[in-house]
Design a protein around this motif. Structure first.
Motif, PDB file in Angstrom:
ATOM      1  N   SER A 167       0.825  -1.209   0.000  1.00 60.32           N
ATOM      2  CA  SER A 167       0.000   0.000   0.000  1.00 60.32           C
ATOM      3  C   SER A 167       0.859   1.260   0.000  1.00 60.32           C
ATOM      4  N   LEU A 168       1.926   1.244   0.794  1.00 61.39           N
ATOM      5  CA  LEU A 168       2.843   2.391   0.801  1.00 61.39           C
ATOM      6  C   LEU A 168       3.471   2.596  -0.572  1.00 61.39           C
ATOM      7  N   MET A 169       3.787   1.517  -1.242  1.00 61.43           N
ATOM      8  CA  MET A 169       4.421   1.597  -2.549  1.00 61.43           C
ATOM      9  C   MET A 169       3.536   2.335  -3.555  1.00 61.43           C
ATOM     10  N   TRP A 170       2.219   2.237  -3.375  1.00 60.97           N
ATOM     11  CA  TRP A 170       1.300   2.876  -4.315  1.00 60.97           C
ATOM     12  C   TRP A 170       0.714   4.188  -3.819  1.00 60.97           C
ATOM     13  N   THR A 171       0.891   4.519  -2.565  1.00 65.90           N
ATOM     14  CA  THR A 171       0.346   5.788  -2.056  1.00 65.90           C
ATOM     15  C   THR A 171       1.417   6.860  -1.842  1.00 65.90           C
ATOM     16  N   LEU A 172       2.679   6.473  -1.815  1.00 66.24           N
ATOM     17  CA  LEU A 172       3.753   7.454  -1.678  1.00 66.24           C
ATOM     18  C   LEU A 172       4.059   8.232  -2.960  1.00 66.24           C
ATOM     19  N   PRO A 173       3.960   7.636  -4.161  1.00 68.08           N
ATOM     20  CA  PRO A 173       4.329   8.359  -5.383  1.00 68.08           C
ATOM     21  C   PRO A 173       3.703   9.738  -5.565  1.00 68.08           C
ATOM     22  N   PRO A 174       2.402   9.947  -5.248  1.00 68.89           N
ATOM     23  CA  PRO A 174       1.854  11.305  -5.410  1.00 68.89           C
ATOM     24  C   PRO A 174       2.542  12.360  -4.542  1.00 68.89           C
ATOM     25  N   LEU A 175       3.183  11.932  -3.465  1.00 70.55           N
ATOM     26  CA  LEU A 175       3.918  12.874  -2.620  1.00 70.55           C
ATOM     27  C   LEU A 175       5.234  13.309  -3.267  1.00 70.55           C
ATOM     28  N   PHE A 176       5.669  12.572  -4.292  1.00 70.44           N
ATOM     29  CA  PHE A 176       6.950  12.838  -4.932  1.00 70.44           C
ATOM     30  C   PHE A 176       6.816  13.183  -6.417  1.00 70.44           C
ATOM     31  N   GLY A 177       5.599  13.529  -6.830  1.00 66.97           N
ATOM     32  CA  GLY A 177       5.446  14.064  -8.176  1.00 66.97           C
ATOM     33  C   GLY A 177       4.731  13.198  -9.190  1.00 66.97           C
ATOM     34  N   TRP A 178       4.496  11.922  -8.883  1.00 66.93           N
ATOM     35  CA  TRP A 178       3.709  11.098  -9.803  1.00 66.93           C
ATOM     36  C   TRP A 178       2.242  11.230  -9.408  1.00 66.93           C
ATOM     37  N   SER A 179       1.509  12.069 -10.127  1.00 68.53           N
ATOM     38  CA  SER A 179       0.172  12.507  -9.758  1.00 68.53           C
ATOM     39  C   SER A 179       0.261  13.377  -8.493  1.00 68.53           C
ATOM     40  N   ARG A 180      -0.859  13.592  -7.830  1.00 67.51           N
ATOM     41  CA  ARG A 180      -0.875  14.406  -6.617  1.00 67.51           C
ATOM     42  C   ARG A 180      -2.156  14.154  -5.849  1.00 67.51           C
ATOM     43  N   LYS A 195      -9.157  14.034 -11.961  1.00 70.05           N
ATOM     44  CA  LYS A 195      -9.644  14.794 -13.108  1.00 70.05           C
ATOM     45  C   LYS A 195      -8.552  15.224 -14.073  1.00 70.05           C
ATOM     46  N   ALA A 196      -7.323  15.404 -13.596  1.00 70.81           N
ATOM     47  CA  ALA A 196      -6.249  15.893 -14.463  1.00 70.81           C
ATOM     48  C   ALA A 196      -6.007  14.922 -15.608  1.00 70.81           C
ATOM     49  N   LYS A 197      -5.805  15.465 -16.812  1.00 69.24           N
ATOM     50  CA  LYS A 197      -5.662  14.637 -18.015  1.00 69.24           C
ATOM     51  C   LYS A 197      -4.206  14.499 -18.472  1.00 69.24           C
ATOM     52  N   SER A 198      -3.266  14.955 -17.687  1.00 64.72           N
ATOM     53  CA  SER A 198      -1.866  14.857 -18.076  1.00 64.72           C
ATOM     54  C   SER A 198      -1.412  13.397 -18.084  1.00 64.72           C
ATOM     55  N   ALA A 199      -0.363  13.099 -18.868  1.00 62.47           N
ATOM     56  CA  ALA A 199       0.157  11.734 -18.941  1.00 62.47           C
ATOM     57  C   ALA A 199       0.657  11.274 -17.576  1.00 62.47           C
ATOM     58  N   ASN A 200       1.241  12.201 -16.827  1.00 59.58           N
ATOM     59  CA  ASN A 200       1.746  11.880 -15.490  1.00 59.58           C
ATOM     60  C   ASN A 200       0.637  11.379 -14.593  1.00 59.58           C
ATOM     61  N   ASN A 201      -0.487  12.066 -14.622  1.00 60.90           N
ATOM     62  CA  ASN A 201      -1.598  11.707 -13.742  1.00 60.90           C
ATOM     63  C   ASN A 201      -2.348  10.479 -14.235  1.00 60.90           C
ATOM     64  N   VAL A 202      -2.617  10.413 -15.535  1.00 59.20           N
ATOM     65  CA  VAL A 202      -3.374   9.290 -16.093  1.00 59.20           C
ATOM     66  C   VAL A 202      -2.622   7.978 -15.903  1.00 59.20           C
ATOM     67  N   SER A 203      -1.291   7.997 -16.081  1.00 55.07           N
ATOM     68  CA  SER A 203      -0.507   6.770 -15.916  1.00 55.07           C
ATOM     69  C   SER A 203      -0.594   6.256 -14.484  1.00 55.07           C
ATOM     70  N   TYR A 204      -0.584   7.184 -13.509  1.00 47.55           N
ATOM     71  CA  TYR A 204      -0.694   6.757 -12.112  1.00 47.55           C
ATOM     72  C   TYR A 204      -2.080   6.180 -11.826  1.00 47.55           C
ATOM     73  N   ILE A 205      -3.112   6.838 -12.312  1.00 45.58           N
ATOM     74  CA  ILE A 205      -4.480   6.367 -12.088  1.00 45.58           C
ATOM     75  C   ILE A 205      -4.671   4.971 -12.670  1.00 45.58           C
TER      76      ILE A 205
END
Length: 228
Positions: A167-180, A195-205
């Motif tokens: 769970s930490l592996m998948w919830t920490l990335p937004p704190l470091f720039g992969w989505s938010r 809602k963000a449509k950027s590649a950075n955000n969509v890939s994380y979702i």
């Protein structure tokens, strides 16, 4: 002088103060609810009910587990892990969204929103992964030897540890720039930016959807069908 509709992308040194004011206003607006007062009241009542009974029920489970040794079986350790993560949601999550609904706006700022989104995502994924581990453990028990295995405690402990690290592996990335993490829904809760449509955000979702929902769900279905 106050100038409306300032574009933040055009900020320069000469109008940095004005842009800062506009940025603060935009940020404040994003933390205001889109619901009517009646809608906020209904949400607050539901959250109050869920938070109160969720806290009491999960606390009761933990108290009974601590008090009665007969309940301290390997399989119940996984149930305790689920109750513990759900209890944490009721303690560090629900009260803030409840308060926000009563006031019609998010009350603890951007940092509080990030913490809320991270914590609730973490505890929610822990519960889901624990359910998947529980299902697979039951399947393994039914398909394996019927004799009690003293190593089950070790296996269950590894499963619990895995649920938290995964769970930490998948919830920490937004704190470091992969989505938010940011406001969601009516503006009285926070989560991953859906809602963000950027590649950075969509890939994380997409990764979050596959690895934290689809895969655990398939494990549960697979284990349940074969168990039966």
């Amino acid at each position: 002088m106050i100038v409306p509709n300032v574009s933040l992308s055009g900020c320069t040194r000469t109008n940095s103060a004005l842009c800062a004011v506009a940025g603060d206003r935009n940020l404040e607006a994003s933390y205001r609810t889109s619901l009517s007062p009646t809608g906020n009241l209904i949400v607050a009542v539901c959250l109050g009910f869920i938070g109160t009974f969720g806290f009491l029920n999960n606390l009761l489970v933990l108290v009974l587990f601590c008090r009665y040794k007969v309940l301290r079986s390997p399989i119940n350790l996984l149930l305790i892990n689920i109750s513990f993560s759900d209890l944490l949601v009721c303690v560090v999550g629900t009260p803030f969204s409840f308060a926000a609904s009563t006031q019609g706006r998010w009350l603890i700022g951007k940092s509080g929103c990030v913490w809320y989104g991270f914590a609730n995502s973490l505890f929610g994924i822990v519960s889901l992964i624990s359910l998947a581990v529980l299902s697979y453990e039951r399947y393994s028990t039914m398909m394996g030897p019927t004799k009690a295995d003293s190593t089950n405690y070790r296996k269950v402990a590894l499963g619990i540890t895995f649920s938290w690290f995964y769970s930490l592996m998948w919830t920490l990335p937004p704190l470091f720039g992969w989505s938010r993490y940011g406001p969601e829904g009516p503006g009285t809760t926070c989560s991953v930016d859906w809602k963000a449509k950027s590649a950075n955000n969509v890939s994380y979702i997409l990764c979050l959807f596959v690895f934290c929902l689809i895969i655990p769900f398939l494990v549960i279905v697979y284990s349940t069908l074969l168990w039966q």
